[in-house]
Design a protein around this motif. Structure first.
Motif, PDB file in Angstrom:
ATOM      1  N   CYS A 151      10.021   3.106  -6.430  1.00 46.69           N
ATOM      2  CA  CYS A 151      11.412   2.829  -6.072  1.00 46.69           C
ATOM      3  C   CYS A 151      12.270   4.061  -6.365  1.00 46.69           C
ATOM      4  CB  CYS A 151      11.934   1.634  -6.860  1.00 46.69           C
ATOM      5  SG  CYS A 151      13.681   1.272  -6.527  1.00 46.69           S
ATOM      6  N   PRO A 152      12.983   4.584  -5.378  1.00 39.43           N
ATOM      7  CA  PRO A 152      13.816   5.770  -5.596  1.00 39.43           C
ATOM      8  C   PRO A 152      15.092   5.471  -6.374  1.00 39.43           C
ATOM      9  CG  PRO A 152      14.118   4.969  -3.365  1.00 39.43           C
ATOM     10  CD  PRO A 152      13.026   4.128  -3.973  1.00 39.43           C
ATOM     11  N   VAL A 153      15.419   4.189  -6.537  1.00 45.50           N
ATOM     12  CA  VAL A 153      16.648   3.808  -7.237  1.00 45.50           C
ATOM     13  C   VAL A 153      16.417   3.691  -8.741  1.00 45.50           C
ATOM     14  CG1 VAL A 153      18.462   2.068  -7.463  1.00 45.50           C
ATOM     15  CG2 VAL A 153      17.526   2.624  -5.199  1.00 45.50           C
ATOM     16  N   CYS A 154      15.436   2.853  -9.125  1.00 44.89           N
ATOM     17  CA  CYS A 154      15.209   2.601 -10.553  1.00 44.89           C
ATOM     18  C   CYS A 154      13.958   3.276 -11.100  1.00 44.89           C
ATOM     19  CB  CYS A 154      15.132   1.101 -10.820  1.00 44.89           C
ATOM     20  SG  CYS A 154      13.653   0.311 -10.130  1.00 44.89           S
ATOM     21  N   GLY A 155      13.117   3.830 -10.215  1.00 38.23           N
ATOM     22  CA  GLY A 155      11.906   4.492 -10.670  1.00 38.23           C
ATOM     23  C   GLY A 155      10.743   3.555 -10.918  1.00 38.23           C
ATOM     24  N   ASN A 156      10.905   2.273 -10.609  1.00 37.99           N
ATOM     25  CA  ASN A 156       9.828   1.309 -10.810  1.00 37.99           C
ATOM     26  C   ASN A 156       8.617   1.665  -9.950  1.00 37.99           C
ATOM     27  OD1 ASN A 156       8.557  -1.055 -11.744  1.00 37.99           O
ATOM     28  ND2 ASN A 156       9.241  -2.196  -9.947  1.00 37.99           N
ATOM     29  N   THR A 157       7.421   1.452 -10.491  1.00 31.70           N
ATOM     30  CA  THR A 157       6.183   1.737  -9.774  1.00 31.70           C
ATOM     31  C   THR A 157       5.438   0.441  -9.510  1.00 31.70           C
ATOM     32  OG1 THR A 157       5.989   3.890 -10.852  1.00 31.70           O
ATOM     33  CG2 THR A 157       4.006   2.993  -9.847  1.00 31.70           C
ATOM     34  N   ILE A 158       4.947   0.278  -8.292  1.00 27.92           N
ATOM     35  CA  ILE A 158       4.208  -0.916  -7.902  1.00 27.92           C
ATOM     36  C   ILE A 158       2.833  -0.495  -7.403  1.00 27.92           C
ATOM     37  CG2 ILE A 158       4.137  -2.899  -6.332  1.00 27.92           C
ATOM     38  CD1 ILE A 158       7.216  -2.730  -6.215  1.00 27.92           C
ATOM     39  N   ALA A 189       0.454  -3.720   1.360  1.00 24.62           N
ATOM     40  CA  ALA A 189       1.261  -4.840   0.889  1.00 24.62           C
ATOM     41  C   ALA A 189       2.709  -4.617   1.302  1.00 24.62           C
ATOM     42  CB  ALA A 189       1.154  -4.974  -0.628  1.00 24.62           C
ATOM     43  N   MET A 190       3.483  -5.689   1.268  1.00 28.26           N
ATOM     44  CA  MET A 190       4.923  -5.581   1.466  1.00 28.26           C
ATOM     45  C   MET A 190       5.542  -5.449   0.086  1.00 28.26           C
ATOM     46  SD  MET A 190       5.826  -5.614   4.648  1.00 28.26           S
ATOM     47  CE  MET A 190       7.539  -6.103   4.546  1.00 28.26           C
ATOM     48  N   ALA A 191       6.069  -4.277  -0.223  1.00 30.33           N
ATOM     49  CA  ALA A 191       6.639  -4.032  -1.544  1.00 30.33           C
ATOM     50  C   ALA A 191       8.122  -3.733  -1.405  1.00 30.33           C
ATOM     51  CB  ALA A 191       5.929  -2.864  -2.222  1.00 30.33           C
ATOM     52  N   ALA A 192       8.909  -4.304  -2.305  1.00 29.49           N
ATOM     53  CA  ALA A 192      10.350  -4.081  -2.277  1.00 29.49           C
ATOM     54  C   ALA A 192      10.878  -4.014  -3.696  1.00 29.49           C
ATOM     55  CB  ALA A 192      11.053  -5.189  -1.506  1.00 29.49           C
ATOM     56  N   GLN A 226     -10.854   8.065  -9.085  1.00 25.77           N
ATOM     57  CA  GLN A 226      -9.780   8.867  -8.522  1.00 25.77           C
ATOM     58  C   GLN A 226      -8.582   8.841  -9.462  1.00 25.77           C
ATOM     59  OE1 GLN A 226     -10.849  10.164  -5.734  1.00 25.77           O
ATOM     60  NE2 GLN A 226      -9.093  11.346  -5.020  1.00 25.77           N
ATOM     61  N   LEU A 227      -8.001  10.008  -9.677  1.00 26.37           N
ATOM     62  CA  LEU A 227      -6.763  10.112 -10.442  1.00 26.37           C
ATOM     63  C   LEU A 227      -5.589  10.217  -9.476  1.00 26.37           C
ATOM     64  CD1 LEU A 227      -7.543  12.644 -13.316  1.00 26.37           C
ATOM     65  CD2 LEU A 227      -6.973  10.230 -13.589  1.00 26.37           C
ATOM     66  N   PHE A 228      -4.500   9.535  -9.808  1.00 24.46           N
ATOM     67  CA  PHE A 228      -3.264   9.633  -9.041  1.00 24.46           C
ATOM     68  C   PHE A 228      -2.129   9.951 -10.003  1.00 24.46           C
ATOM     69  CE2 PHE A 228      -5.984   6.789  -6.641  1.00 24.46           C
ATOM     70  CZ  PHE A 228      -5.805   7.187  -5.326  1.00 24.46           C
ATOM     71  N   TRP A 229      -1.205  10.793  -9.584  1.00 24.19           N
ATOM     72  CA  TRP A 229       0.002  11.028 -10.371  1.00 24.19           C
ATOM     73  C   TRP A 229       1.161  11.255  -9.415  1.00 24.19           C
ATOM     74  CZ3 TRP A 229      -4.152  14.148  -9.856  1.00 24.19           C
ATOM     75  CH2 TRP A 229      -3.971  15.463  -9.415  1.00 24.19           C
ATOM     76  N   TYR A 230       2.348  10.835  -9.871  1.00 23.80           N
ATOM     77  CA  TYR A 230       3.505  10.816  -8.980  1.00 23.80           C
ATOM     78  C   TYR A 230       4.646  11.660  -9.523  1.00 23.80           C
ATOM     79  CZ  TYR A 230       7.449   9.061  -6.256  1.00 23.80           C
ATOM     80  OH  TYR A 230       8.553   8.966  -5.448  1.00 23.80           O
ATOM     81  N   CYS A 231       5.082  12.621  -8.713  1.00 27.30           N
ATOM     82  CA  CYS A 231       6.254  13.440  -9.014  1.00 27.30           C
ATOM     83  C   CYS A 231       7.450  12.813  -8.301  1.00 27.30           C
ATOM     84  CB  CYS A 231       6.033  14.873  -8.527  1.00 27.30           C
ATOM     85  SG  CYS A 231       7.523  15.905  -8.576  1.00 27.30           S
ATOM     86  N   ASN A 232       8.526  12.582  -9.035  1.00 25.62           N
ATOM     87  CA  ASN A 232       9.666  11.886  -8.436  1.00 25.62           C
ATOM     88  C   ASN A 232      10.373  12.709  -7.361  1.00 25.62           C
ATOM     89  OD1 ASN A 232      10.824  13.694 -10.355  1.00 25.62           O
ATOM     90  ND2 ASN A 232      12.665  12.429 -10.485  1.00 25.62           N
TER      91      ASN A 232
END
Length: 202
Positions: A87-94, A100-103, A179-185
């Motif tokens: 989420c670009p607003v709160c930074g929540n990760t799903i 899937a439908m994610a919101a 597999q490793l995943f990492w996320y840069c905002n």
């Protein structure tokens, strides 16, 4: 369903593992009253406890959330088709096992497409006995940081949430190739392969 974790499922899984409420509480560093509330539907575990709770009960997070043991042949394939949403607003990760439908915050989130890491997002993996220690040399400022590191294997997903001013690093129990995943905002999702012990890479 109002509760994302069914109390009856937590109780049944705990008893199947032969754990008392007090023993499970000690593993998770919570009170036995908290566990009792989860099981009776008078409370819910914090979202940050879902991974440790599932691990303690010997199930995957999807199994914990559904209250059912996944036995179909596609379980491995589903996990390996993991999708991440941020989420670009709160930074929540799903995380979802497949499309899937994610919101979040009123926004429909698209799945993140992992990229090969560039020099600015390089990931180092050190093997320490039965664990892997993941380090990313990256700024950890409020405006620019790594928000999570995830380790996906054939039968489970482990994710470590990271925060600004902290370190971009995580430690995982080595469960084999994955597999490793990492996320840069700012720059998105990155990924690389992890080999089983004895076949180190990177």
């Amino acid at each position: 369903m109002n509760h994302y974790v069914a109390g009856a499922a937590v109780k049944a899984l705990r008893e199947k593992k032969g754990l008392t409420q007090a023993q499970l509480a000690e593993i998770l560093a919570v009170s036995d009253k908290a566990v009792s509330k989860w099981e009776t539907g008078r409370g819910l575990p914090d979202i940050s406890l879902l991974g440790p709770l599932a691990q303690s009960l010997g199930v995957s997070i999807p199994e914990l959330l559904s209250g059912e043991t996944i036995t179909n042949r596609n379980r491995t394939a589903n996990i390996l088709r993991s999708k991440f949403y941020a989420c670009p607003v709160c930074g929540n990760t799903i995380h979802a096992t497949g499309e899937a439908m994610a919101a979040c915050c009123g926004i429909t989130l698209p799945p993140l497409d992992p990229e090969e890491p560039d020099e600015a997002h390089a990931c180092s993996v050190d093997y320490v006995e039965d664990e892997i220690f993941v380090t990313i040399s990256h700024p950890m400022e409020r405006e620019h940081h790594i928000s999570f590191i995830a380790y996906v294997t054939m039968n489970r997903v482990d994710m470590v949430k990271l925060y600004p001013e902290g370190n971009a690093e995580a430690r995982f129990f080595l469960r084999g190739s994955g597999q490793l995943f990492w996320y840069c905002n700012r720059h998105g999702l990155f990924s690389r392969t992890v080999q089983r012990k004895g076949r180190k890479n990177g």
